[in-house]
Design an enzyme around this catalytic site. Structure first.
Site, mmCIF file in Angstrom:
data_model
loop_
_atom_site.group_PDB
_atom_site.id
_atom_site.type_symbol
_atom_site.label_atom_id
_atom_site.label_comp_id
_atom_site.label_asym_id
_atom_site.label_seq_id
_atom_site.Cartn_x
_atom_site.Cartn_y
_atom_site.Cartn_z
ATOM 1 N N TRP A 94 36.719 12.772 -36.352
ATOM 2 C CA TRP A 94 35.558 12.923 -37.238
ATOM 3 C C TRP A 94 35.067 14.372 -37.237
ATOM 4 C CZ3 TRP A 94 36.211 9.986 -33.011
ATOM 5 C CH2 TRP A 94 35.325 10.077 -31.935
ATOM 6 N N ASP A 95 33.921 14.709 -36.702
ATOM 7 C CA ASP A 95 33.403 16.079 -36.828
ATOM 8 C C ASP A 95 34.442 17.114 -36.404
ATOM 9 O OD1 ASP A 95 31.168 14.553 -37.208
ATOM 10 O OD2 ASP A 95 29.911 15.586 -35.746
ATOM 11 N N SER A 173 29.750 17.611 -30.850
ATOM 12 C CA SER A 173 30.101 18.711 -31.752
ATOM 13 C C SER A 173 29.572 20.075 -31.321
ATOM 14 C CB SER A 173 29.576 18.413 -33.153
ATOM 15 O OG SER A 173 30.249 17.349 -33.733
ATOM 16 N N ARG A 262 21.724 19.293 -29.857
ATOM 17 C CA ARG A 262 23.186 19.306 -29.940
ATOM 18 C C ARG A 262 23.696 20.211 -31.059
ATOM 19 N NH1 ARG A 262 21.987 13.553 -31.450
ATOM 20 N NH2 ARG A 262 22.173 13.306 -33.711
ATOM 21 N N ASP A 263 25.012 20.219 -31.201
ATOM 22 C CA ASP A 263 25.730 20.887 -32.295
ATOM 23 C C ASP A 263 25.490 22.398 -32.329
ATOM 24 O OD1 ASP A 263 26.245 18.251 -32.848
ATOM 25 O OD2 ASP A 263 25.007 18.148 -34.650
ATOM 26 N N LEU A 324 7.331 9.404 -35.669
ATOM 27 C CA LEU A 324 8.302 9.876 -34.685
ATOM 28 C C LEU A 324 9.180 11.006 -35.215
ATOM 29 C CD1 LEU A 324 9.486 6.399 -33.340
ATOM 30 C CD2 LEU A 324 8.061 8.045 -32.127
ATOM 31 N N ASP A 355 14.055 12.374 -38.244
ATOM 32 C CA ASP A 355 14.217 12.776 -36.851
ATOM 33 C C ASP A 355 15.557 13.457 -36.613
ATOM 34 O OD1 ASP A 355 12.416 12.673 -34.805
ATOM 35 O OD2 ASP A 355 13.165 10.838 -33.906
ATOM 36 N N GLU A 356 16.397 13.528 -37.640
ATOM 37 C CA GLU A 356 17.782 13.930 -37.423
ATOM 38 C C GLU A 356 18.309 14.765 -38.578
ATOM 39 O OE1 GLU A 356 20.739 11.016 -35.573
ATOM 40 O OE2 GLU A 356 21.471 11.161 -37.630
ATOM 41 N N GLU A 358 21.543 17.220 -38.835
ATOM 42 C CA GLU A 358 22.682 17.427 -37.943
ATOM 43 C C GLU A 358 23.553 18.619 -38.328
ATOM 44 O OE1 GLU A 358 24.035 13.566 -35.987
ATOM 45 O OE2 GLU A 358 24.271 13.148 -38.129
ATOM 46 N N ARG A 376 21.203 11.940 -43.216
ATOM 47 C CA ARG A 376 21.469 10.590 -43.713
ATOM 48 C C ARG A 376 20.179 9.973 -44.256
ATOM 49 N NH1 ARG A 376 26.161 8.478 -40.568
ATOM 50 N NH2 ARG A 376 26.629 9.946 -38.895
#
Length: 491
Positions: A94-95, A173, A262-263, A324, A355-356, A358, A376
């Site tokens: 994937w990534d 990632s 991350r990432d 959140l 919240d995300e 990426e 997303r």
């Protein structure tokens, strides 16, 4: 400081005081009154107004991911591993991210292109590790990609003698740069398991290593081990970027909470080295909580829009998720030895929206900094955006630290709305600049993990995206080979 635990104790104290005051012991709690505020914390924001306007741009050919022919999609032939028992297992991939020069263009290593990617055994989500793929630089087909295997051995995390790496469960990632010294420097995310008993809540740490490779006599690339394997950043005290204990360290875990750190994406500017990464805002930059729903800066647009949208959100099923939501794109400066030098304020935040955000990807072109991030719809709290909406968002600035303005007026760069059980479903779009042209190459992965018996997650067909200042557009008839990362051989 455990902010959630302190808040919980304060609530218990308030209830105890009310009961001791006499009466029936029943407390008729009134909703706390919040005052409207307007605090942008000096950073750029993905606003609710922009996202609602973005939903109206769905279907515009400039922003829609091209339609792919499912009958032509191949699994990556080399994406396989052999077990100790001699069994060959076809892998999901994937990534992915290429070895890049400091300016973001694809680097060439002794006539090869190198590609790092997450891969694992289908049906085993915990099997998430970084593999190295390679091909001759002038080839473009998916068949040309060969597999050098896992980058890290099982013992590398222990031999590093690092306080965070010893608990590593998965490799997530990142990015890779070809240094001026001719070395391959990998940046990635070390993730622990989510184990409440061990107080390991899927902790994510930005990590680096030098990856040593060589070319064997039969024109194959092999991994010769890693060195200088070490942690760089894991959130510190949570004042700038939320740390994992703020998210999950209370007496009771809120399973609706999401934590990201991350990432890491490597860049250079004026002789300085930086990592841009996915995060959540810390206590000094908006954080999360009901009071965030009353901040006009997170809404954008007019006073009328703020009041209408706020009232609707306060009475929406998405209210708790919006409280959140504090996604951010963070940045740190690192030393020439790839260690933490300075924690800097977020480049962009998405409080109350999601919240995300990426896989940040950033590069400089024609004097402007382009920042991209995948998102997303299933993580968003915006009416008009549903669970099947997939985006690449884009922002542009005249300087590395902002102010970042949304591309195409709202931030939309790419969008698709596909059934997750369509094998052409694709995500983790990655924009790769090409030297001497305004056209870029967009890569992604295709097919959800474990959804099909014979179809694995694989390199999606790449395609061209043209950049023009604050605008972008998908190039008509610009579909390329699966996994293609440059425009070699293209007119």
């Amino acid at each position: 400081m455990n902010l959630k635990l302190l808040a919980k104790k304060a609530t218990i104290l308030t209830l105890s005081t009310a009961i001791l005051a006499g009466g029936s012991g029943l407390v008729h709690a009134e909703q706390k009154a919040h005052e409207d505020t307007k605090e942008d914390y000096g950073i750029s924001h993905i606003t609710r107004a922009d996202m609602e306007a973005m939903a109206k741009q769905h279907g515009n050919d400039n922003f829609e991911v091209p339609k792919f022919d499912a009958s032509t999609i191949q699994n990556i032939p080399s994406a396989a591993k052999v077990t100790e028992n001699g069994e060959e297992i076809k892998l999901d991939v994937w990534d992915t991210w290429p070895l890049q020069n400091a300016d973001g263009t694809v680097a060439e290593y002794q006539g090869y292109h190198l590609l790092f990617g997450l891969a694992g055994k289908p049906g085993h989500p915990e099997d998430t590790h970084i593999y190295l793929f390679y091909k001759k630089a002038d080839e473009t087909s998916i068949d040309a990609w060969k597999n050098a295997g896992r980058v890290f051995d099982e013992n590398d995390k222990f031999e590093a003698n690092d306080q965070f790496l010893k608990d590593q469960s998965e490799e997530w990632s990142g990015s890779a740069t070809f240094t001026s010294d001719g070395e391959i420097r990998l940046f990635y995310t070390n993730r622990t398991e989510f184990n409440v008993d061990k107080e390991q809540y899927g902790k994510q740490t930005l990590t680096t290593a030098q990856v040593n490779v060589s070319e064997a006599n039969n024109e194959t690339i092999r991994v010769d081990g890693v060195e200088d394997h070490k942690s760089i950043f894991e959130g510190q005290d949570g004042s700038i970027y939320q740390n994992v204990m703020q998210a999950f360290g209370g007496e009771t875990i809120n399973w609706k909470e999401n934590h990201t750190l991350r990432d890491p994406h490597y860049i250079e500017e004026d002789g300085h080295k930086y990592l841009v990464f996915e995060a959540n805002t810390g206590t000094n930059y908006g954080y999360s909580g009901e009071e965030s729903l009353y901040n006009k800066a997170f809404y954008g647009n007019s006073e009328k829009f703020f009041r209408t949208e706020k009232e609707q959100l306060l009475n929406s099923s998405k209210k708790e998720y919006a409280e959140l939501a504090n996604g951010a794109i963070g940045i740190i400066e690192i030393t020439d030895d790839y260690e933490l030098k300075k924690v800097m304020e977020p480049l962009v935040a998405s409080n109350t929206v999601t919240d995300e955000i990426e896989r940040p990807n950033i590069f400089k072109k024609d004097g402007k900094w382009y920042l991209f991030t995948s998102a997303r719809g299933s993580k968003m709290t915006i009416d008009g955006i549903d669970e099947e909406d997939i985006y690449l968002l884009g922002y542009v600035s005249n300087s590395l630290t902002g102010e970042f303005k949304p591309m195409n007026k709202t931030g939309i760069v790419l969008h698709h709305d596909l059934d997750p059980y369509d094998i052409t479903w694709n995500y983790a779009h990655y924009v790769i600049p090409q030297e001497g042209t305004d056209e870029t190459v967009v890569t992604s992965y295709m097919t959800n993990r474990g959804y099909f018996k014979d179809h694995k997650s694989t390199f999606a067909p790449s395609f061209k995206l043209e950049l023009n200042g604050k605008k972008s557009s998908v190039v008509e008839n610009g579909i390329l080979d699966q996994g293609q990362i440059t425009l070699h051989g293209e007119e």
